[in-house]
Motif scaffolding. Structure first.
Motif, PDB file in Angstrom:
ATOM      1  N   THR A  76       0.835  -1.212   0.000  1.00  8.75           N
ATOM      2  CA  THR A  76       0.000   0.000   0.000  1.00  8.75           C
ATOM      3  C   THR A  76       0.866   1.257   0.000  1.00  8.75           C
ATOM      4  N   ASP A 136      -2.069  -3.748  -9.300  1.00 10.06           N
ATOM      5  CA  ASP A 136      -1.756  -4.357  -8.007  1.00 10.06           C
ATOM      6  C   ASP A 136      -1.501  -5.841  -8.285  1.00 10.06           C
ATOM      7  N   TYR A 140       4.716 -11.632   0.475  1.00  3.16           N
ATOM      8  CA  TYR A 140       4.401 -12.656   1.497  1.00  3.16           C
ATOM      9  C   TYR A 140       3.433 -13.716   0.985  1.00  3.16           C
TER      10      TYR A 140
HETATM   11  C1  PLP Z   1      -4.891  -7.436  -3.478  1.00  2.00           C
HETATM   12  C2  PLP Z   1      -4.232  -6.821  -2.290  1.00  2.00           C
HETATM   13  N1  PLP Z   1      -3.911  -5.532  -2.320  1.00  2.00           N
HETATM   14  C3  PLP Z   1      -3.332  -4.923  -1.253  1.00  2.00           C
HETATM   15  C4  PLP Z   1      -3.033  -5.629  -0.108  1.00  2.00           C
HETATM   16  C5  PLP Z   1      -2.419  -4.896   1.045  1.00  2.00           C
HETATM   17  O1  PLP Z   1      -1.104  -5.218   1.208  1.00  2.00           O
HETATM   18  P1  PLP Z   1      -0.148  -4.510   2.316  1.00  2.00           P
HETATM   19  O2  PLP Z   1      -0.756  -4.767   3.645  1.00  2.00           O
HETATM   20  O3  PLP Z   1       1.149  -5.228   2.143  1.00  2.00           O
HETATM   21  O4  PLP Z   1      -0.087  -3.072   1.988  1.00  2.00           O
HETATM   22  C6  PLP Z   1      -3.324  -6.995  -0.056  1.00  2.00           C
HETATM   23  C7  PLP Z   1      -3.020  -7.772   1.157  1.00  2.00           C
HETATM   24  O5  PLP Z   1      -3.292  -8.930   1.296  1.00  2.00           O
HETATM   25  C8  PLP Z   1      -3.954  -7.604  -1.179  1.00  2.00           C
HETATM   26  O6  PLP Z   1      -4.288  -8.899  -1.162  1.00  2.00           O
END
Ligand code: PLP
Length: 424
Positions: A107, A219, A244
């Protein structure tokens, strides 16, 4: 077919799987009786590669023995630590090392990219996302719009599947872009949708968006390490990901970012700056004026988090060894096998909302049971009691991902048996 014959068939598929040996490189969580869980949750958190403990221990030792000298004098100096990851990450997303960087988390990277690639101007201030985008993407995009003093109710264009459908059609995405193109500043969509498992046609979407003068970014949380990507050739402006999930780098591991070579030297592009994005030769002279590094590295803010990056040193070589083509070939068979078992044995009890066309998905299948949400949840709980690890997403979806690097055909068969049991 009786159970013994089915099981023998699954074992035979494993015996002829050229990637079967990779499984031994991972640590499987176990059930209460000590046997391995059936872990089909790599779309959420990938398993721990055995090599991770060693690289983390090495970094602890470098810190203990070298302290501040570890930045320069260690066998893997911390200053340029992220550079070791670029070649493998570039291969995974179809880019050159100049176009990728491991940094931050997803994010955060999305905000950094939107700071540069969402440049609203009068008459062209809209962002296109999906109505069912992952919440963090929704929040990030809406907050960016507000940050520019614009009201998201006028500048957020949300794409939804047709009534009664669960996935978006590429033709509908492109016709919305054609219709609204002149007022769209940026298009931000997933590579693989987190809930439905749908793989988006990034090439077609990018072609359409760029022809209409929109910036386009993706994304790749559920796409990197799952499906082949060719971001450079597709001419994508930017992309972000976490590591992760399919990259198996552990909870909260370092994320990543792609910026197309076309922007490598667009130093006039507004960006949020930090010292790690500054020219490497003069960084430690601490000049007052920021001079970005050419390429994706120029969007870095901070020095790399060594313990959040080190696991990738254990994980990425496995992707290099297997190759995305080999992984995808197994993935198509493994998920195809899961789809065939579900459709032949349980089609009365469930619907697979993920596209049936293998080209339009990665390894995940998302299942909706033909039951009330409460009963469906009880089925999910029964799966968990049987040692199956998959996940439940509100309101009524069970997500299951057989991961080609460490899951077997036998586990897929065992999962379907467990689901049959749970449905009874
Ligand atoms: C599709 C998607 N976008 C964004 C995120 C958010 O990721 P982060 O917490 O690493 O910012 C996730 C987390 O699982 C996700 O699955």
């Amino acid at each position: 077919m009786n159970a013994a014959v089915e099981r023998a068939f699954a074992e035979q598929l494993d015996a002829s799987d050229p990637l079967a040996s990779a499984r031994a490189e991972f640590l499987m969580p176990s059930r209460e009786d000590g046997s391995d869980s059936i872990y089909l949750c790599g779309h959420s958190l990938g398993l721990q590669p055995r090599g991770v403990a060693r690289v983390l221990a090495e970094e602890l030792e470098h810190w203990a023995k070298l302290a501040v000298e570890g930045h320069f004098a260690s066998s893997r100096p911390w200053l340029p630590y992220h550079e070791q990851l670029s070649a493998s990450l570039a291969r995974l997303v179809g880019a050159s090392p100049l176009e990728v960087v491991a940094m931050n988390s997803l994010t955060v990277n999305l905000h950094l990219m939107l700071a540069s690639f969402y440049r609203p101007r009068p008459g062209r201030d809209a962002i296109v996302i999906e109505k069912r985008a992952f919440s963090s993407d929704q929040y990030a995009v809406a907050s960016q719009i507000r940050h520019h003093g614009i009201d998201p109710s006028s500048a957020l264009i949300e794409l939804a599947p047709r009534p009664g459908e669960d996935v978006l059609r590429t033709e509908d995405i492109c016709s919305l872009l054609e219709r609204e193109g002149s007022r769209i500043a940026t298009v931000m969509l997933p590579g693989v949708q987190y809930l439905s498992g749908q793989r988006f046609d990034l090439e077609a979407i990018t072609r359409c968006a760029r022809r209409l003068g929109c910036a386009v970014g993706f994304d790749l949380a559920h796409a990197i390490g799952n499906v082949p990507l060719r971001l450079h050739d597709w001419d994508v402006d930017f992309a972000v990901w976490c590591s992760y999930k399919y990259l198996n780098a552990g909870p909260g591991a370092i994320g990543g970012c792609f910026v197309h070579e076309r922007h490598a030297r667009s130093f006039e592009l507004p960006r949020l700056a930090g010292w790690w994005g500054h020219d490497k030769d003069s960084r430690f002279q601490m000049p007052a004026t920021f001079q970005p590094i050419a390429g994706a590295e120029g969007w870095q803010l901070s020095n790399p988090p060594i313990f959040a990056a080190a696991p990738l040193l254990a994980s990425l070589p496995m992707f290099d060894a297997a190759g995305m083509d080999g992984l995808r070939a197994k993935s198509l068979k493994l998920t195809g096998y899961l789809q065939a078992l579900l459709q032949s044995q349980l089609s009365d009890a469930l619907t697979i909302i993920t596209p049936g066309d293998p080209e339009a998905r990665g390894c995940q299948l998302s299942i909706r049971l033909r039951r009330s949400p409460a009963d469906a949840r009880a089925v999910f709980d029964s799966l968990a009691r049987q040692g199956v690890v998959c996940d439940w997403r509100e309101p009524d979806i069970i997500r299951v991902a057989p991961v080609p690097l460490y899951n077997s055909f036998l586990e897929v068969w065992q999962f379907v048996r467990a689901l049959q049991q749970a449905l009874q």
